[in-house]
Scaffold this active site. Structure first.
Site, mmCIF file in Angstrom:
data_model
loop_
_atom_site.group_PDB
_atom_site.id
_atom_site.type_symbol
_atom_site.label_atom_id
_atom_site.label_comp_id
_atom_site.label_asym_id
_atom_site.label_seq_id
_atom_site.Cartn_x
_atom_site.Cartn_y
_atom_site.Cartn_z
ATOM 1 N N GLY A 60 0.825 -1.203 0.000
ATOM 2 C CA GLY A 60 0.000 0.000 0.000
ATOM 3 C C GLY A 60 0.857 1.250 0.000
ATOM 4 N N ASP B 279 4.636 -2.519 -7.661
ATOM 5 C CA ASP B 279 4.062 -1.393 -6.906
ATOM 6 C C ASP B 279 4.225 -0.088 -7.685
ATOM 7 O OD1 ASP B 279 3.375 -3.106 -4.849
ATOM 8 O OD2 ASP B 279 5.220 -2.744 -3.724
ATOM 9 N N THR C 103 1.079 -8.015 -15.514
ATOM 10 C CA THR C 103 2.455 -7.529 -15.643
ATOM 11 C C THR C 103 3.376 -8.736 -15.800
ATOM 12 O OG1 THR C 103 2.826 -7.420 -13.252
ATOM 13 C CG2 THR C 103 1.981 -5.427 -14.314
HETATM 14 P P1 ADP Z 1 6.004 -7.655 -9.548
HETATM 15 O O1 ADP Z 1 6.997 -6.696 -8.995
HETATM 16 O O2 ADP Z 1 4.651 -7.542 -8.942
HETATM 17 O O3 ADP Z 1 6.488 -9.086 -9.648
HETATM 18 P P2 ADP Z 1 6.535 -7.472 -12.398
HETATM 19 O O4 ADP Z 1 7.817 -8.194 -12.156
HETATM 20 O O5 ADP Z 1 5.584 -8.053 -13.367
HETATM 21 O O6 ADP Z 1 5.750 -7.184 -11.054
HETATM 22 O O7 ADP Z 1 6.935 -5.998 -12.879
HETATM 23 C C1 ADP Z 1 5.963 -4.987 -13.000
HETATM 24 C C2 ADP Z 1 6.318 -4.103 -14.178
HETATM 25 O O8 ADP Z 1 7.585 -3.485 -13.931
HETATM 26 C C3 ADP Z 1 6.496 -4.817 -15.505
HETATM 27 O O9 ADP Z 1 5.252 -5.052 -16.140
HETATM 28 C C4 ADP Z 1 7.359 -3.805 -16.243
HETATM 29 O O10 ADP Z 1 6.567 -2.704 -16.659
HETATM 30 C C5 ADP Z 1 8.292 -3.326 -15.146
HETATM 31 N N1 ADP Z 1 9.523 -4.139 -15.062
HETATM 32 C C6 ADP Z 1 9.769 -5.173 -14.235
HETATM 33 N N2 ADP Z 1 11.008 -5.701 -14.450
HETATM 34 C C7 ADP Z 1 11.546 -4.956 -15.460
HETATM 35 C C8 ADP Z 1 12.802 -4.979 -16.151
HETATM 36 N N3 ADP Z 1 13.755 -5.872 -15.853
HETATM 37 N N4 ADP Z 1 12.996 -4.054 -17.127
HETATM 38 C C9 ADP Z 1 12.052 -3.140 -17.445
HETATM 39 N N5 ADP Z 1 10.855 -3.072 -16.823
HETATM 40 C C10 ADP Z 1 10.596 -3.959 -15.840
#
Ligand code: ADP
Length: 321
Positions: free
Chosen positions: A40, A267, A227
């Site tokens: 949050g 987040d 994501t």
């Molecule tokens: P969480 O942190 O919930 O696991 P994700 O890993 O799917 O979420 O990441 C959320 C978003 O952050 C992705 O959809 C992308 O937009 C961005 N992101 C995450 N990792 C990368 C990366 N290595 N390079 C560029 N963007 C990233």
């Protein structure tokens, strides 16, 4: 007037970096650091830095952690609406080994007592806002009630169904106009609510039509944004509500950045998506997803979660308008 209301958790994270994760009965040395956390709070910081006037509804104990939350919220210009709790402020104990693997213990504390008082106490809170953003680190009945109140007040409801092991009901999901699972959360929701078993690692490899069909089963009347970490994002809309987008489903690739630490990327994405939706309510949905994708990518260049959130100006500097 706030345009984004975030309802959720605040934790004080205690992190120990050690060569190996401690075995049962072992005493080992580690390098300690501490900082703010909680999905949050991280998302509220992201929304505020992405330029939205942001209120953060949470529960805090009468202790140093609660004082830290107040101080940090003030630093980011967040309108903190904290319910006092007799429980201690939420904590997370995190061990990280040399390979980056971790073991985490969450002490929900005050987060586990969050009710809707802070949402209902001030009728002007929802009246002037555009987006309500919630996650699942708080009591599920509170999140359901907050989403219902927001929907009644005409806000767009955005639910980040995290963490993956959180309880969720179909009635809760149906209160979300927008649902933003990562791959693990998406697989967990499909198993729980649709009866489809898919490995989290396989989600990004599915073709668009198949992913879209799964999203439609999960949230028939709302939009789902999955994501996909370094792969980017998949968007799926209901056919009769594409939110200004020309097509009902599409992918947006991740931005290429110098990634150092992906903690809190989800987040960052959620806070920035809420802020962009609030700022430009008439723009096509893809505009907001592209912005959130850029904001989240930049957040991975810095270590940490809340403290790693970039600012709106930095996103424009790096990627242009
Ligand atoms: P969480 O942190 O919930 O696991 P994700 O890993 O799917 O979420 O990441 C959320 C978003 O952050 C992705 O959809 C992308 O937009 C961005 N992101 C995450 N990792 C990368 C990366 N290595 N390079 C560029 N963007 C990233």
């Amino acid at each position: 007037m706030n345009s984004v209301i975030v309802v959720g958790s605040f934790n004080v994270d205690h992190v120990w970096r050690c060569a190996e994760l401690p075995a049962v009965g072992a005493t080992i040395a580690g390098q300690y650091s501490t900082g703010p956390g909680g999905k949050g709070f991280n998302q509220a910081v992201a929304a505020a830095r992405a330029g939205a006037r942001t209120a953060f509804v949470c529960a805090l104990g009468d202790d140093a952690g609660g004082a830290l939350a107040r101080q940090l919220a003030q630093g980011d210009g967040i309108d903190l609406r904290a319910e006092p709790s007799e429980q201690p402020t939420g904590t997370a104990g995190i061990y990280v080994d040399a390979r980056g693997r971790n073991s985490i213990v969450i002490g929900a504390g005050a987060n586990g007592t969050l009710g809707t008082t802070a949402v209902t106490a001030d009728s002007s809170l929802l009246a002037g806002a555009r987006i309500l953003l919630a996650q699942l680190e708080s009591p599920v009945e509170t999140i359901e009630a907050a989403l219902a109140l927001a929907r009644d007040a005409g806000l767009v409801t955005l639910l980040n169904p995290a963490p993956a092991n959180a309880a969720s009901s179909i009635s809760l999901l149906r209160l979300a106009d927008l649902l933003t699972p990562n791959e693990t959360e998406f697989a967990a929701l499909l198993a729980r609510h649709v009866g489809e078993r898919i490995e989290a690692e396989a989600v990004a490899t599915l073709d668009g039509a198949s992913l879209h069909a799964l999203c439609r089963l999960l949230l028939p009347h709302g939009s789902v944004v999955v994501t996909l970490g370094s792969v980017g994002v998949f968007v799926s809309h209901a056919d009769d509500q594409t939110r200004g987008d020309p097509q009902p489903y599409y992918r947006i690739g991740a931005e290429t950045v110098a990634t150092a630490d992906t903690t809190g990327a989800g987040d960052a994405f959620n806070g920035a998506l809420a802020a962009s939706l609030a700022r430009l309510p008439d723009s096509p949905f893809a505009t907001h997803v592209r912005y959130a994708n850029r904001f989240a990518a930049l957040s991975t260049e810095q270590a940490g979660a809340a403290e790693a959130m970039p600012w709106h100006a930095g996103v424009l500097d790096r990627f242009g308008p």
